[in-house]
Each structure stands twice: as C-alpha cells, then as structure tokens.
Scaffold this motif. Structure first.
Motif, PDB file in Angstrom:
ATOM      1  N   PRO A  55       0.814  -1.226   0.000  1.00 29.79           N
ATOM      2  CA  PRO A  55       0.000   0.000   0.000  1.00 29.79           C
ATOM      3  C   PRO A  55       0.840   1.265   0.000  1.00 29.79           C
TER       4      PRO A  55
ATOM      5  N   ILE B 191      -3.155   4.653   3.336  1.00 31.64           N
ATOM      6  CA  ILE B 191      -4.234   3.991   4.056  1.00 31.64           C
ATOM      7  C   ILE B 191      -5.370   4.985   4.242  1.00 31.64           C
TER       8      ILE B 191
ATOM      9  N   GLU C 155      -6.666  -0.270   2.112  1.00 37.84           N
ATOM     10  CA  GLU C 155      -5.270  -0.153   1.705  1.00 37.84           C
ATOM     11  C   GLU C 155      -5.244   0.178   0.211  1.00 37.84           C
TER      12      GLU C 155
END
Length: 278
Positions: A138, A141, A235
């Motif tokens: 990722p 977030i 994510e």
C-alpha cells in the motif's frame, strides 16, 4: 663524448618505455571502465525489458483524473497526490513517468489489455480485484466514509441509511457497501459529482474515500459532513498486470525507499498535511 651520447640514448629509451607502459595502462583502465559501463547499461536495459513495458523507457500509469486532490487536471495537466507518487516511482525505477487517464469503470480492463503498465489512481486492493491483477504494497491507508448534507437532520447514524438514496463512484468498492443499506444506489463517474448532489438534496448520502470527502469540504466549500465512524479500513495500492514480478518488485522497492528517505512523507504532507501511512 661517446659516453655522454650513450647515457643520453639510455635515458631516452627508458623514457619511451615508461611512456608506452603508462599509455597501455591508461588504455586498459579506459577499456575496463568502458566495459563496466556497458555491462551496467546492459543490466539496466535487461531489467527494463523484463518489466514488459507498454512503451520502452516509460512507466505508463493510469487514473480517472477526476479525483481531486488525488488525481485531477489543472491547465490540461494531470496533477495530484497519485500523480506525484507515480512520478517518483518511475524516477526511482529509472523510467520516464507517463501518467494517463481512463474511465474508472473500465480501468482494470485497460490494464489487462496492456493500454498502460499500472494503475496509480487510488485503487483499493481487494481480494476480488486481486483475481485479475497484482497489487503492490500500500502507498496510503484510508477508509470508506459516509457523507451527508450539513442540513440533513434525518440521518444521525449508519442505521438511518436504510432505504435512502446513496451515491457512489461507478465500479468502486463502495457499490457493495451501499447495498448493505439500500437498493436505491446512483453511480457517478466521479465521487466529486456525487458529493455535489448532497446539498441540493438530490442524494441522501454518499459513500466515498474519507480523504476525498474531507478535501471536497475544504477546497470546494461543500456543506457536507460525515456520519459515524469509517465503514472499513482500506489499503490503497498500485495495480499491475499479473505475472510481471520484475515490475512489481521494482515498484515495491521504490515505495519502501520513498518512505525510508522521507520523500513519501514530504509528498503526503504537501497534499494532506499528514503522513497517510501513519
């Protein structure tokens, strides 16, 4: 006289031998350096070719271009957080960045059809999507959040969404989220368009990325507000075509290096005033 001439010739020969030796040595050094440079360039070219790029020497990455401040057009140029992240990834891989737009509802098809190398457009990594593409680690977030008009007095909790008209972005994960509350779902090409329908009352609620909604409140002056806690944690990652491990590893390394040296925090703080990975 003869002895002096002898010594002169001796010194001359020695000087010539030293000069030749130095010349040979320099040639060997230059040859070695040249060979090393060619080897390094060859390795880079080999690695780049292994990335199976759509355009040689470029990292072509797609986004909707309708998701301010993540990715949008300003004076006909793509700008935003996603764009800067994509540009930095490309640079660290040794490629020229080439951001492009594609309608969100067909963006996965475009990737699988090799129109571009990656999607760097705030795509949530989900199990369903992972059946079609591979995801990087990722690069931020966030969370799915419900927004309503500031004048709305009926919706005070998520339970109050039952039977209401909810707006979402086309082909987004928020479509399934909305189905948990209602069958009155309106899909839009951009979350911004959906959010703009809240103050006039054309929609009761919108489910979208928390960052997008809050940015719309600040930048566009939309009279909207959040309801309850985040529906879910998300994510956001880079999507690439399956079976391209070389490119995937290069992107993951670029992201990790950006975080480690502070570049990621600088970009994130520029756009949001905080580190989106913390």
């Amino acid at each position: 006289m003869k002895k002096s001439l002898f010594y002169f010739l001796l010194v001359l020969v020695a000087s010539l031998m030293v000069a030749c030796s130095e010349k040979d040595s320099n040639v060997q050094i230059e040859t070695a350096a040249s060979s090393e440079g060619e080897t390094k360039a060859g390795e880079e070219n080999s690695t780049t070719s292994d990335m199976k790029l759509v355009n040689d020497g470029k990292l072509t990455f797609a986004m909707s271009g309708l998701l301010k401040p993540l990715n949008y057009k300003e004076n006909e140029k793509l700008v935003g957080f996603d764009v800067e992240i994509g540009n930095e990834i490309a640079k660290r891989i040794g490629l020229e960045p080439n951001p492009v737009t594609n309608p969100w509802e067909t963006i996965l098809q475009g990737l699988r059809g090799e129109k571009y190398d990656a999607i760097i457009g705030s795509m949530t990594a989900t199990e369903e999507r992972a059946k079609q593409v591979d995801f990087s680690d990722p690069y931020y977030i966030s969370g799915a959040t419900v927004f309503i008009s500031s004048k709305n007095k009926e919706i005070k909790s998520l339970d109050d969404l039952k039977g209401k008209t909810i707006g979402v972005m086309q082909a987004s994960t928020y479509v399934e989220d909305a189905k948990k509350y209602t069958d009155k779902i309106k899909e839009f090409p951009s979350e911004i368009y959906a959010l703009q329908d809240l103050p006039p009352g054309r929609l009761d609620a919108v489910i979208t990325d928390k960052i997008v909604g809050i940015s719309a409140m600040k930048e566009s002056g939309l009279e909207i507000q959040t309801v309850g806690e985040e529906i879910k944690r998300e994510e956001i990652a880079v999507a690439i075509k399956k079976d391209n491990q070389v490119l995937l590893e290069a992107i993951n390394k670029a992201i990790a290096d950006m975080v480690a040296d502070g570049t990621y925090k600088d970009i994130s703080t520029k756009w949001f005033g905080k580190d989106l990975l913390e």
